[in-house]
Enzyme design. Structure first.
Site, PDB file in Angstrom:
ATOM      1  N   MET A  30     178.925 -11.340  -9.934  1.00 57.34           N
ATOM      2  CA  MET A  30     178.322 -10.744  -8.692  1.00 57.34           C
ATOM      3  C   MET A  30     176.918 -11.263  -9.195  1.00 57.34           C
ATOM      4  SD  MET A  30     179.942  -7.476  -7.094  1.00 57.34           S
ATOM      5  CE  MET A  30     179.204  -6.257  -8.202  1.00 57.34           C
ATOM      6  N   LEU A  33     173.009 -12.497 -13.853  1.00 55.42           N
ATOM      7  CA  LEU A  33     173.794 -12.582 -15.219  1.00 55.42           C
ATOM      8  C   LEU A  33     172.895 -12.251 -16.198  1.00 55.42           C
ATOM      9  CD1 LEU A  33     175.045 -16.215 -14.251  1.00 55.42           C
ATOM     10  CD2 LEU A  33     176.144 -14.090 -13.808  1.00 55.42           C
ATOM     11  N   HIS A  37     177.612 -11.714 -19.392  1.00 57.08           N
ATOM     12  CA  HIS A  37     178.310 -12.769 -18.775  1.00 57.08           C
ATOM     13  C   HIS A  37     178.355 -14.293 -19.352  1.00 57.08           C
ATOM     14  CE1 HIS A  37     176.489 -10.266 -15.070  1.00 57.08           C
ATOM     15  NE2 HIS A  37     177.738 -10.297 -14.842  1.00 57.08           N
ATOM     16  N   GLN A 148     185.006  -6.111 -20.988  1.00 60.30           N
ATOM     17  CA  GLN A 148     185.680  -4.755 -21.327  1.00 60.30           C
ATOM     18  C   GLN A 148     185.104  -3.569 -20.904  1.00 60.30           C
ATOM     19  OE1 GLN A 148     187.038  -4.557 -25.534  1.00 60.30           O
ATOM     20  NE2 GLN A 148     187.377  -2.351 -25.181  1.00 60.30           N
ATOM     21  N   LYS A 149     183.722  -3.868 -20.527  1.00 63.40           N
ATOM     22  CA  LYS A 149     182.949  -2.565 -20.107  1.00 63.40           C
ATOM     23  C   LYS A 149     183.384  -2.121 -18.598  1.00 63.40           C
ATOM     24  CE  LYS A 149     179.414  -2.237 -17.485  1.00 63.40           C
ATOM     25  NZ  LYS A 149     178.458  -2.650 -16.556  1.00 63.40           N
ATOM     26  N   GLN A 153     188.531  -1.764 -14.127  1.00 64.47           N
ATOM     27  CA  GLN A 153     188.761  -2.952 -13.421  1.00 64.47           C
ATOM     28  C   GLN A 153     189.673  -3.797 -13.958  1.00 64.47           C
ATOM     29  OE1 GLN A 153     185.442  -5.301 -11.392  1.00 64.47           O
ATOM     30  NE2 GLN A 153     185.493  -6.541 -13.092  1.00 64.47           N
ATOM     31  N   ARG A 187     172.596  -3.699 -13.562  1.00 64.47           N
ATOM     32  CA  ARG A 187     172.015  -2.662 -13.258  1.00 64.47           C
ATOM     33  C   ARG A 187     170.949  -2.112 -14.077  1.00 64.47           C
ATOM     34  NH1 ARG A 187     177.377  -1.501 -10.653  1.00 64.47           N
ATOM     35  NH2 ARG A 187     177.012  -1.167  -8.642  1.00 64.47           N
TER      36      ARG A 187
HETATM   37  O1  PAF Z   1     182.997  -7.240 -12.230  1.00 63.22           O
HETATM   38  C1  PAF Z   1     182.383  -7.642 -11.298  1.00 63.22           C
HETATM   39  O2  PAF Z   1     181.270  -8.298 -11.295  1.00 63.22           O
HETATM   40  C2  PAF Z   1     183.000  -7.690  -9.862  1.00 63.22           C
HETATM   41  O3  PAF Z   1     183.714  -6.408  -9.722  1.00 63.22           O
HETATM   42  C3  PAF Z   1     184.062  -9.004  -9.711  1.00 63.22           C
HETATM   43  C4  PAF Z   1     185.190  -8.924 -10.749  1.00 63.22           C
HETATM   44  C5  PAF Z   1     183.338 -10.148  -9.733  1.00 63.22           C
HETATM   45  C6  PAF Z   1     184.686  -8.751  -8.393  1.00 63.22           C
HETATM   46  O4  PAF Z   1     183.618  -8.756  -7.153  1.00 63.22           O
END
Ligand code: PAF
Length: 285
Positions: A30, A33, A37, A148-149, A153, A187
């Protein structure tokens, strides 16, 4: 590095690579970065021939409109970082491209989404499930890279990939941490200087809890101590601190002190507000 804005462009560009037998890696993000990332990107670069990074702040996974509005957006800086990594493609769609109409379908992950994050962020995993499905259909990657954080998800996407036969290999990369242990997150940039110092309580508590559990203390005692620790710290509010099976996320109240078998591994997961910023973290045992 090419920037692609539409599904059609992605399809056209990737067609030739697929035809040439090149493997495709997807790093869904999202934006905003950080080093975490970039670690996913580096792994993708060494594991696949062609790397696509998607940057899309997905509105449907934000249960709180203020959180969506305040989510950091740093596209120009993100593109510079990806260019330096020599990424092949960035998929940077507008909301209308991803959601030409409201999605009628909802994804329900059963118990997996009613606990931990799911319990505090209703609808969040439906939004994640839908957008990741869309990205998988658009890019059709061989491998997709996640951090893994976001343990829950990872568990729900893994389950979705299996249940819906996506045929995408999930690659999970360990959490990147700041020097004091704070898990890297987009964040973190929203934390005030004092809250940034306070935020280390998440990692400190995870490390303390793991140590005490391994020393034989009961989970009940450990959890009580950690709640107390959060109550004593100004400006922070604990949402949950739970012991789970790493794969199924089933909540448990004790660990196997002998070397656990693969399906029996456990993790501690936590979420807390530090000021008005909600942070999550986890540690495997
Ligand atoms: O982990 C994230 O940044 C988001 O949840 C993802 C996997 C890009 C989906 O919007």
């Amino acid at each position: 590095m090419k920037i692609l804005k539409t599904k059609q462009e992605v399809k056209q560009q990737l067609f030739a690579h697929r035809k040439a037998g090149q493997s495709i890696g997807l790093v869904p993000t999202m934006g905003a970065l950080h080093e975490g990332h970039l670690k996913l990107v580096k792994n993708a670069m060494s594991a696949t021939d062609i790397v696509v990074v998607s940057i899309f702040v997905n509105p449907t996974q934000f249960n709180n409109p203020a959180d969506l509005e305040k989510y950091p957006r740093t596209v120009a800086g993100d593109l510079d970082l990806l260019e330096k990594e020599e990424v092949d493609y960035v998929f940077l769609p507008e909301v209308e491209e991803m959601y030409p109409q409201p999605t009628a379908l909802t994804v329900d992950f059963g118990n997996l989404e009613r606990i931990l994050e799911g319990a505090f962020r209703p609808g969040h995993f439906n939004g994640v499930g839908v957008v990741v499905s869309k990205l998988f259909h658009i890019v059709q990657p061989d491998k997709a890279f996640f951090g893994q954080k976001d343990l829950q998800q990872v568990a729900i996407i893994r389950r979705m990939v299996e249940d819906l036969s996506f045929g995408v290999e999930m690659v999970v990369i360990p959490t990147c941490r700041e020097k004091d242990g704070l898990a890297m997150s987009s964040r973190n940039g929203r934390l005030s200087a004092i809250d940034r110092q306070r935020a280390v309580i998440l990692y400190d508590s995870l490390v303390q809890a793991r140590k005490e559990l391994l020393a034989g203390k009961s989970w009940f005692e450990v959890q009580k101590e950690i709640s107390h620790k959060f109550n004593e710290e100004p400006g922070v509010k604990l949402e949950y601190f739970e012991l789970v099976r790493t794969n199924s996320l089933e909540m448990i109240s004790e660990i196997d002190l002998k070397a656990p078998m693969e399906g029996q591994k456990s993790s501690i997961c936590t979420a807390a507000f530090v000021g008005d910023v909600r942070l999550i973290d986890n540690l495997s045992i």
